[in-house]
Design a protein around this motif. Sequence first.
Motif, PDB file in Angstrom:
ATOM      1  N   HIS A  83     -11.721  12.234   4.196  1.00  0.00           N
ATOM      2  CA  HIS A  83     -11.632  11.587   2.880  1.00  0.00           C
ATOM      3  C   HIS A  83     -13.022  11.465   2.265  1.00  0.00           C
ATOM      4  O   HIS A  83     -13.211  11.740   1.065  1.00  0.00           O
ATOM      5  CB  HIS A  83     -10.979  10.212   3.012  1.00  0.00           C
ATOM      6  CG  HIS A  83     -10.805   9.503   1.709  1.00  0.00           C
ATOM      7  ND1 HIS A  83     -11.791   8.697   1.158  1.00  0.00           N
ATOM      8  CD2 HIS A  83      -9.769   9.477   0.820  1.00  0.00           C
ATOM      9  CE1 HIS A  83     -11.368   8.205   0.008  1.00  0.00           C
ATOM     10  NE2 HIS A  83     -10.149   8.647  -0.218  1.00  0.00           N
ATOM     11  N   VAL A 132      -6.981   2.480   4.932  1.00  0.00           N
ATOM     12  CA  VAL A 132      -7.407   2.236   3.558  1.00  0.00           C
ATOM     13  C   VAL A 132      -8.897   2.503   3.389  1.00  0.00           C
ATOM     14  O   VAL A 132      -9.677   2.459   4.350  1.00  0.00           O
ATOM     15  CB  VAL A 132      -7.087   0.793   3.101  1.00  0.00           C
ATOM     16  CG1 VAL A 132      -5.600   0.514   3.165  1.00  0.00           C
ATOM     17  CG2 VAL A 132      -7.878  -0.222   3.911  1.00  0.00           C
ATOM     18  N   PHE A 153       0.836  -1.208   0.000  1.00  0.00           N
ATOM     19  CA  PHE A 153       0.000   0.000   0.000  1.00  0.00           C
ATOM     20  C   PHE A 153       0.875   1.263   0.000  1.00  0.00           C
ATOM     21  O   PHE A 153       0.538   2.260  -0.644  1.00  0.00           O
ATOM     22  CB  PHE A 153      -0.935   0.011   1.211  1.00  0.00           C
ATOM     23  CG  PHE A 153      -2.226  -0.716   0.985  1.00  0.00           C
ATOM     24  CD1 PHE A 153      -3.170  -0.214   0.104  1.00  0.00           C
ATOM     25  CD2 PHE A 153      -2.502  -1.906   1.647  1.00  0.00           C
ATOM     26  CE1 PHE A 153      -4.371  -0.885  -0.101  1.00  0.00           C
ATOM     27  CE2 PHE A 153      -3.699  -2.570   1.455  1.00  0.00           C
ATOM     28  CZ  PHE A 153      -4.637  -2.058   0.571  1.00  0.00           C
ATOM     29  N   TYR A 154       2.000   1.198   0.705  1.00  0.00           N
ATOM     30  CA  TYR A 154       2.898   2.362   0.734  1.00  0.00           C
ATOM     31  C   TYR A 154       3.670   2.494  -0.578  1.00  0.00           C
ATOM     32  O   TYR A 154       4.025   3.598  -0.984  1.00  0.00           O
ATOM     33  CB  TYR A 154       3.851   2.253   1.919  1.00  0.00           C
ATOM     34  CG  TYR A 154       3.173   2.534   3.235  1.00  0.00           C
ATOM     35  CD1 TYR A 154       2.918   3.841   3.635  1.00  0.00           C
ATOM     36  CD2 TYR A 154       2.769   1.492   4.069  1.00  0.00           C
ATOM     37  CE1 TYR A 154       2.275   4.096   4.836  1.00  0.00           C
ATOM     38  CE2 TYR A 154       2.133   1.738   5.266  1.00  0.00           C
ATOM     39  CZ  TYR A 154       1.889   3.043   5.652  1.00  0.00           C
ATOM     40  OH  TYR A 154       1.256   3.308   6.845  1.00  0.00           O
ATOM     41  N   ASP A 155       3.880   1.371  -1.241  1.00  0.00           N
ATOM     42  CA  ASP A 155       4.619   1.408  -2.506  1.00  0.00           C
ATOM     43  C   ASP A 155       3.716   1.740  -3.699  1.00  0.00           C
ATOM     44  O   ASP A 155       4.124   2.460  -4.612  1.00  0.00           O
ATOM     45  CB  ASP A 155       5.299   0.057  -2.760  1.00  0.00           C
ATOM     46  CG  ASP A 155       6.356  -0.262  -1.717  1.00  0.00           C
ATOM     47  OD1 ASP A 155       6.878   0.688  -1.104  1.00  0.00           O
ATOM     48  OD2 ASP A 155       6.636  -1.456  -1.503  1.00  0.00           O
ATOM     49  N   GLU A 156       2.474   1.221  -3.659  1.00  0.00           N
ATOM     50  CA  GLU A 156       1.615   1.312  -4.841  1.00  0.00           C
ATOM     51  C   GLU A 156       0.347   2.140  -4.625  1.00  0.00           C
ATOM     52  O   GLU A 156      -0.350   2.458  -5.580  1.00  0.00           O
ATOM     53  CB  GLU A 156       1.208  -0.099  -5.287  1.00  0.00           C
ATOM     54  CG  GLU A 156       2.389  -1.023  -5.563  1.00  0.00           C
ATOM     55  CD  GLU A 156       1.963  -2.451  -5.837  1.00  0.00           C
ATOM     56  OE1 GLU A 156       0.784  -2.652  -6.211  1.00  0.00           O
ATOM     57  OE2 GLU A 156       2.792  -3.370  -5.655  1.00  0.00           O
ATOM     58  N   SER A 157      -0.007   2.457  -3.389  1.00  0.00           N
ATOM     59  CA  SER A 157      -1.183   3.267  -3.031  1.00  0.00           C
ATOM     60  C   SER A 157      -2.506   2.525  -3.136  1.00  0.00           C
ATOM     61  O   SER A 157      -3.407   2.742  -2.336  1.00  0.00           O
ATOM     62  CB  SER A 157      -1.267   4.551  -3.854  1.00  0.00           C
ATOM     63  OG  SER A 157      -0.188   5.392  -3.542  1.00  0.00           O
ATOM     64  N   GLU A 158      -2.649   1.657  -4.120  1.00  0.00           N
ATOM     65  CA  GLU A 158      -3.921   0.939  -4.255  1.00  0.00           C
ATOM     66  C   GLU A 158      -3.674  -0.502  -4.684  1.00  0.00           C
ATOM     67  O   GLU A 158      -2.730  -0.807  -5.401  1.00  0.00           O
ATOM     68  CB  GLU A 158      -4.844   1.636  -5.246  1.00  0.00           C
ATOM     69  CG  GLU A 158      -4.250   1.833  -6.631  1.00  0.00           C
ATOM     70  CD  GLU A 158      -5.144   2.650  -7.524  1.00  0.00           C
ATOM     71  OE1 GLU A 158      -5.247   2.310  -8.726  1.00  0.00           O
ATOM     72  OE2 GLU A 158      -5.734   3.636  -7.041  1.00  0.00           O
ATOM     73  N   GLU A 184      -7.727   1.612  -1.435  1.00  0.00           N
ATOM     74  CA  GLU A 184      -6.849   2.754  -1.652  1.00  0.00           C
ATOM     75  C   GLU A 184      -6.285   3.239  -0.328  1.00  0.00           C
ATOM     76  O   GLU A 184      -7.014   3.371   0.657  1.00  0.00           O
ATOM     77  CB  GLU A 184      -7.631   3.905  -2.310  1.00  0.00           C
ATOM     78  CG  GLU A 184      -8.343   3.491  -3.592  1.00  0.00           C
ATOM     79  CD  GLU A 184      -9.405   4.484  -4.017  1.00  0.00           C
ATOM     80  OE1 GLU A 184      -9.710   4.543  -5.215  1.00  0.00           O
ATOM     81  OE2 GLU A 184      -9.935   5.209  -3.138  1.00  0.00           O
ATOM     82  N   ARG A 185      -4.987   3.490  -0.292  1.00  0.00           N
ATOM     83  CA  ARG A 185      -4.372   4.045   0.921  1.00  0.00           C
ATOM     84  C   ARG A 185      -4.774   5.507   1.065  1.00  0.00           C
ATOM     85  O   ARG A 185      -4.796   6.262   0.092  1.00  0.00           O
ATOM     86  CB  ARG A 185      -2.844   3.924   0.849  1.00  0.00           C
ATOM     87  CG  ARG A 185      -2.131   4.554   2.049  1.00  0.00           C
ATOM     88  CD  ARG A 185      -0.646   4.189   2.033  1.00  0.00           C
ATOM     89  NE  ARG A 185       0.018   4.649   0.824  1.00  0.00           N
ATOM     90  CZ  ARG A 185       0.576   5.856   0.688  1.00  0.00           C
ATOM     91  NH1 ARG A 185       0.528   6.734   1.684  1.00  0.00           N
ATOM     92  NH2 ARG A 185       1.186   6.188  -0.449  1.00  0.00           N
ATOM     93  N   ILE A 186      -5.106   5.910   2.298  1.00  0.00           N
ATOM     94  CA  ILE A 186      -5.427   7.311   2.560  1.00  0.00           C
ATOM     95  C   ILE A 186      -4.543   7.825   3.681  1.00  0.00           C
ATOM     96  O   ILE A 186      -4.067   7.059   4.532  1.00  0.00           O
ATOM     97  CB  ILE A 186      -6.917   7.511   2.920  1.00  0.00           C
ATOM     98  CG1 ILE A 186      -7.280   6.734   4.196  1.00  0.00           C
ATOM     99  CG2 ILE A 186      -7.810   7.082   1.772  1.00  0.00           C
ATOM    100  CD1 ILE A 186      -8.694   6.993   4.659  1.00  0.00           C
ATOM    101  N   GLU A 187      -4.305   9.117   3.679  1.00  0.00           N
ATOM    102  CA  GLU A 187      -3.450   9.751   4.682  1.00  0.00           C
ATOM    103  C   GLU A 187      -4.124  11.004   5.216  1.00  0.00           C
ATOM    104  O   GLU A 187      -5.061  11.541   4.603  1.00  0.00           O
ATOM    105  CB  GLU A 187      -2.096  10.119   4.064  1.00  0.00           C
ATOM    106  CG  GLU A 187      -1.257   8.935   3.632  1.00  0.00           C
ATOM    107  CD  GLU A 187       0.083   9.364   3.065  1.00  0.00           C
ATOM    108  OE1 GLU A 187       0.144  10.480   2.486  1.00  0.00           O
ATOM    109  OE2 GLU A 187       1.048   8.612   3.193  1.00  0.00           O
TER     110      GLU A 187
END
Length: 439
Positions: free
Chosen positions: A240, A208, A174-179, A218-221
């Motif tokens: 979000h 997520v 998730f940190y590398d690809e986001s989704e 999808e990763r969210i921040e």
Amino acid sequence: MKKLFVLDTNVILHDSGAIHNFQEHDIVIPITVLEELDKFKKGTEEINYNARTFVRELDKLAGQGLFDNGVSLGKKKGKLYIEPGKPFSDAMNMSFPENIPDHRILAVAEFFVHKYPKRKVALVTKDINLRMKAKSIGIPAEDYETDKVQDMDYVAKEGATEFLDIDTSIIQRFYDESEISADEVKLPTQPEGHEYYLLKNGSMGVLVHYNPILKLFERIEKEEVYGITPRNTEQTFAMHALLNTDVNLVTVTGKAGTGKTLLALAAALEQADKYDYIYLARPIVALSSKDLGYLPGTANEKIGPYMLPLFDNLAVIKNQFALHSKEVQKIEQMLDEEKLVITPLAYIRGRSLSNAYFIVDEAQNLTPHEVKTIVTRAGEGTKMVFTGDIDQIDSPFLDKRSNGLSYTADRMRGQEIFTHVNLVKGERSKLAEVASDLL
């Protein structure tokens, strides 16, 4: 055997179509209820609308049969009766000697309980006190349950939905690809609509969002929005959802101080260029059942005190910036041009809701029908946000399970244009958080 239900006035004022929701069972309307409805026919509030609608429905069914053998409510439905007043029994006279509408309705219910000893007869009322009075003299009584939420777990989540044994390689991806595709994540439960999750394994974790349209997680921040930064996981989820253009309807619940209205207003201002108007509205629940007309002053002076909490949230956002910053100037310009409108909910009636960001605060004080009336007026490009605290309901005939906010979250669950977030942790201050929990 068919049951027989005696309806109180407040059931009809709550739901004008209530008589059609009792399946094959029979319904009795005491004549006193019609007398009380007559007092509510004039006005612009929802209860006035419901009173007029019900009277028109009765007119369609009109005939002597209403007072004699009853009239059918339709195929596989029961009958409707209008029952004239009944004399008070000795038990009624001893317990409730005062001749008021509630007691006259009780007398009718008691009459049918004794008339049909082998048949289930019950008084249906949203008035808790009247239910207690009924039960005290042996009359079965119950609440109107048709539009109540049966499972509150989704509406009042205790916190973020967590999965603690997620493969660390998935979290790292998730940190590398986001989704990541939903098939690859393989959660223990199937996501419903726009769901939010905290995926963890030991010290590793990721927030997520499940996108039901693309079938992706999808990763969210945390994201600063118009000077406001989410302070906890649930606020991050809420922000979000409030910014997500795929979602047209959002419900946000939470106790006082969790940031519901502040987050919604910040998200609206951040997206102001996408919408023609931002409406921030709230229902007015007048004190002591007095209409606003009883209060002195002009219309603006009457409603001003009720709108102060909304202006307070706007002031918090403005205070994040310098006095003459472009952000503050933009807010002032929007207020002057009525692109940002803070108003009682009743004043929205008749206004266009196309391409608007529409926030309804204190939505827990609305009935399910009122929320439906608002949402069904949404035009193209409009996003609607309902916020509120289901533990702070001012209406005497609504509760955690029957208010419009809970009802909407429950009924819209799983839809691709809807999401719900419950905020748990108070962020107003340590004092406010402790007071909310203990006092």
